[in-house]
Design a protein around this motif. Structure first.
Motif, mmCIF file in Angstrom:
data_model
loop_
_atom_site.group_PDB
_atom_site.id
_atom_site.type_symbol
_atom_site.label_atom_id
_atom_site.label_comp_id
_atom_site.label_asym_id
_atom_site.label_seq_id
_atom_site.Cartn_x
_atom_site.Cartn_y
_atom_site.Cartn_z
ATOM 1 N N PHE A 154 -0.687 4.190 -1.915
ATOM 2 C CA PHE A 154 -2.105 4.435 -1.659
ATOM 3 C C PHE A 154 -2.402 5.934 -1.566
ATOM 4 O O PHE A 154 -3.405 6.409 -2.076
ATOM 5 N N ASP A 187 -3.342 3.266 -8.847
ATOM 6 C CA ASP A 187 -4.662 3.166 -8.225
ATOM 7 C C ASP A 187 -5.620 2.341 -9.081
ATOM 8 O O ASP A 187 -6.495 1.649 -8.540
ATOM 9 N N ALA A 197 -4.819 -1.205 -8.353
ATOM 10 C CA ALA A 197 -5.284 -1.570 -7.010
ATOM 11 C C ALA A 197 -6.792 -1.470 -6.854
ATOM 12 O O ALA A 197 -7.285 -1.566 -5.715
ATOM 13 N N GLU A 209 0.822 -1.213 0.000
ATOM 14 C CA GLU A 209 0.000 0.000 0.000
ATOM 15 C C GLU A 209 0.853 1.258 0.000
ATOM 16 O O GLU A 209 0.387 2.318 0.424
#
Length: 728
Positions: free
Chosen positions: A407, A441, A444, A404
């Motif tokens: 993130f 992103d 993910a 992450e």
């Protein structure tokens, strides 16, 4: 660089608004309903002004001075470029002749380093100096715009192709572009837009070979010699190599074919080995100070001998580890450098600048971490920005989990691009990092973050004229809006894509995108939101109704001579070797003789095509025909021998106001018009004029000459005399 200064509260945020001027249009960015392209009012568009070489003092994108240890002159050891003197001399010679060169080679062969060295030495070859550009993920249109912006002062102006060709045709510079990944047709279009510029570009290793007749020439950047590689690894390691290390380096030279990047990484491996040896030496000294000397162990008294023995106890990397050293090098990095490397892996190989690192991964000294990556051969610095070296992303992606770590990147850059203290130039410099955050992103499965960053970054990228990155951000945002089912956001992205297509001149795509935006807003019950899109549709239709000029050669320079350019293959403003007095006189005499010959030949051809009699008989045309219908020039006859011979033609004079109503005695004789004659059988070179075609009254048909207004039509003409003397 790039981090906002001053008040960081939310009141410092602002929506990106402004105007840019693509071609004859004015694009208003950041409107309530999105961007809108309109006809540019008179006097609003800034007039471009040429920049001289001294005005380009700021850093330009591309291979600058900070290119890491691959340059072997800008690294920490301040080393000169090794084993490249012949390459630099050859490239400078070709650039001085106006030729454009493409650098090809394997990954890690040092193309960027050679490019930077040639750019430093080519400052005096062209009147406009050297222009350095970065081609990483740039289209041909973006590179042409960058070249225009580097040579002209015109803020917010993006010329169309015709104006761009006219502006760049006046530029004579050495254009250096690193990491160009374009098709050969796009490269030819780039070169054709600036005919007086010599281009030096580097292409990826998997580039296609050039076709026959290409304006580019390939220059292979091969590996270094064995001596240069040993010298390189020794200097970067900071010491002389022992016998085992020299043998290991020679084996690496055979395996890697002398690629400089491999030896930069090999030197980093040796430095890591030295750290391990130093740790053993320190542990040995600590053991002596704590427990004393053990009598049973025979240790040398000389510290250098002891260090050598401990060094031999630490094995050298194997051949497999030397062939792919990225994983072992990454394990030997410091904590900060390892976190920066992990972030770069998450962003697709792009490294943010040091000012963003404290907010992204909580690294206090980002400059030191980036420099550690460069010294290890894991990253390269191009124009002040860093990205992973060739092969590092592929080698580490399978072994390192990014987790992450990326993130919060989208949230950070969404705030950063909207801050009032951040300029559009800074946003354009971080365009690839912003796009990398969107892609991370999307991978993910975070479409909300992608949509938020795309809405914030798209207007800024449009104002910075990085339209290739603008288009990619719009496409990513449109995909995220469809995933979330946000029809209003989808309509906004369609309108932005339509405005971009309208500014680029792609009418079909612009019509499709704008119609989609209008339809979506109408379905949402927001007809007022589609007013700007409908106005652009009307502008597009008005543009299509206007007859367009022929744009077949829209990138051909205005007023250029492509034939002379193809023969000379060199811009006329580049330096050439000095000529001696004898060579100059010979050139002048040859040019004078050529001009005289062309003049005489042109005069003869002109007289022949005009049908003028060399004996002064004037223009003779057969009745009812034109000059172009006659298969042979007047006064020439091709007999049986096949060679032209002059035929005697009696001269005749007459009035230009003859009328068909005249008597047959007043009609001209057949010798007054040019006729085709057939040779008499058995007599070569003699001709017999054909009889004149009679009219309905039996009189020959006179020549159809328009009557003159100054002579009355009833005037009579003197009858021609066979002797050639007119009788009244």
């Amino acid at each position: 660089m790039g981090q906002p200064t001053g008040d960081f509260r939310q009141d410092g945020l602002r929506a990106r608004t402004g105007e840019v001027f693509p071609g004859d249009l004015m694009l208003t960015v950041g409107g309530a309903d999105g961007s809108e392209a309109t006809a540019c009012p008179d006097g609003w568009r800034p007039e471009p002004r040429r920049r001289g070489p001294r005005e380009r003092t700021g850093p330009t994108p591309g291979p600058g001075l900070a290119v890491g240890p691959l340059a072997l002159g800008t690294g920490p050891a301040d080393l000169p470029l090794l084993d490249r003197e012949a390459d630099i001399a050859e490239l400078l010679g070709q650039l001085a002749e106006g030729r454009s060169v493409r650098l090809v080679g394997q990954a890690g062969s040092g193309r960027s380093a050679l490019l930077a060295a040639v750019a430093d030495a080519a400052g005096g070859l062209a009147p406009d100096g050297v222009v350095r550009l970065g081609g990483h993920r740039r289209s041909a249109d973006d590179l042409l715009q960058d070249l225009f912006a580097a040579t002209h002062h015109a803020p917010g102006v993006r010329p169309d192709r015709r104006e761009l060709a006219a502006r760049l045709s006046e530029v004579g510079a050495v254009v250096v572009i690193d990491d160009v990944d374009l098709e050969e047709s796009e490269l030819d279009r780039l070169l054709g837009a600036a005919p007086d510029c010599a281009f030096l570009v580097s292409v990826p290793p998997d580039g296609r070979p050039l076709q026959l007749g290409s304006r580019l020439r390939d220059h292979l950047v091969a590996g270094l010699s064995r001596g240069a590689c040993l010298n390189l690894v020794s200097r970067l390691a900071g010491r002389q190599l022992d016998e085992s290390e020299r043998s290991w380096a020679v084996d690496l030279w055979f395996e890697s074919e002398g690629l400089p990047l491999r030896f930069v990484q090999a030197a980093a491996l040796l430095r890591q080995r030295d750290v391990a040896v130093d740790a053993l030496v320190a542990a040995q000294e600590d053991r002596r100070s704590v427990f004393g000397t053990v009598q049973d162990v025979d240790e040398p008294d000389d510290p250098a001998v002891l260090e050598g023995e401990l060094r031999r106890s630490v094995p050298l990397p194997t051949v497999a580890e030397s062939a792919a050293p990225a994983l072992r090098l990454a394990e030997g990095l410091g904590d900060s450098a390892r976190e920066v490397l992990r972030l770069a892996l998450a962003l697709g190989g792009e490294c943010p600048t040091a000012a963003h690192l404290p907010a992204l991964i909580d690294v206090a000294h980002g400059e030191g971490a980036l420099q550690e990556l460069v010294d290890a051969g894991l990253a390269v610095s191009i124009g002040g920005h860093h990205r992973l070296a060739a092969g590092v992303l592929e080698s580490l992606s399978a072994h390192w989990e990014t987790g992450e770590i990326g993130f919060g990147a989208a949230e950070h850059f969404s705030w950063w691009v909207g801050h009032g203290s951040v300029g559009t130039e800074q946003i354009a410099a971080e365009a690839e990092v912003i796009l990398g955050a969107m892609l991370a992103d999307r991978t993910a499965a975070r479409p909300e973050a992608v949509l938020r960053l795309a809405r914030a970054a798209a207007p800024a990228l449009a104002l910075s004229l990085r339209w290739g990155a603008w288009e990619r951000s719009l496409q990513l945002g449109l995909e995220a809006a469809r995933t979330l089912g946000a029809s209003g956001e989808e309509a906004w992205f369609h309108q932005e894509l339509g405005a971009l297509a309208l500014c680029r001149g792609t009418s079909q795509r612009a019509s499709a995108e704008l119609d989609a935006a209008v339809a979506l807003r109408a379905a949402l019950g927001e007809p007022r939101g589609g007013v700007a899109a409908r106005r652009m549709v009307e502008l597009l239709r008005a543009t299509l109704d206007t007859p367009a000029e022929d744009d077949e050669n829209e990138l051909a320079p205005v007023g250029r001579r492509p034939v002379i350019r193809a023969i000379a293959q060199a811009p006329f403003r580049f330096r050439t070797a000095p000529r001696t007095g004898r060579d100059t006189r010979r050139t002048v005499l040859a040019a004078t003789a050529a001009v005289l010959a062309v003049g005489v030949l042109g005069t003869a051809i002109g007289l022949s095509l005009a049908g003028q009699d060399p004996q002064g008989g004037g223009n003779r045309t057969r009745p009812g025909t034109s000059v172009d219908d006659d298969p042979l020039p007047s006064g020439l006859d091709f007999g049986s021998s096949g060679s032209p011979t002059p035929s005697p033609v009696p001269e005749a004079t007459g009035s230009a106001s003859e009328s068909p109503a005249e008597t047959p005695s007043a009609a001209p004789t057949p010798s007054a018009s040019r006729t085709s004659r057939k040779p008499t059988p058995g007599k070569s070179g003699t001709t017999t004029p054909p009889p004149a075609s009679p009219t309905q009254d039996g009189a020959p048909t006179p020549p159809t000459t328009p009557p003159s207004s100054s002579v009355p039509p009833t005037s009579t003409s003197p009858s021609p005399d066979p002797s050639g003397t007119p009788t009244p």
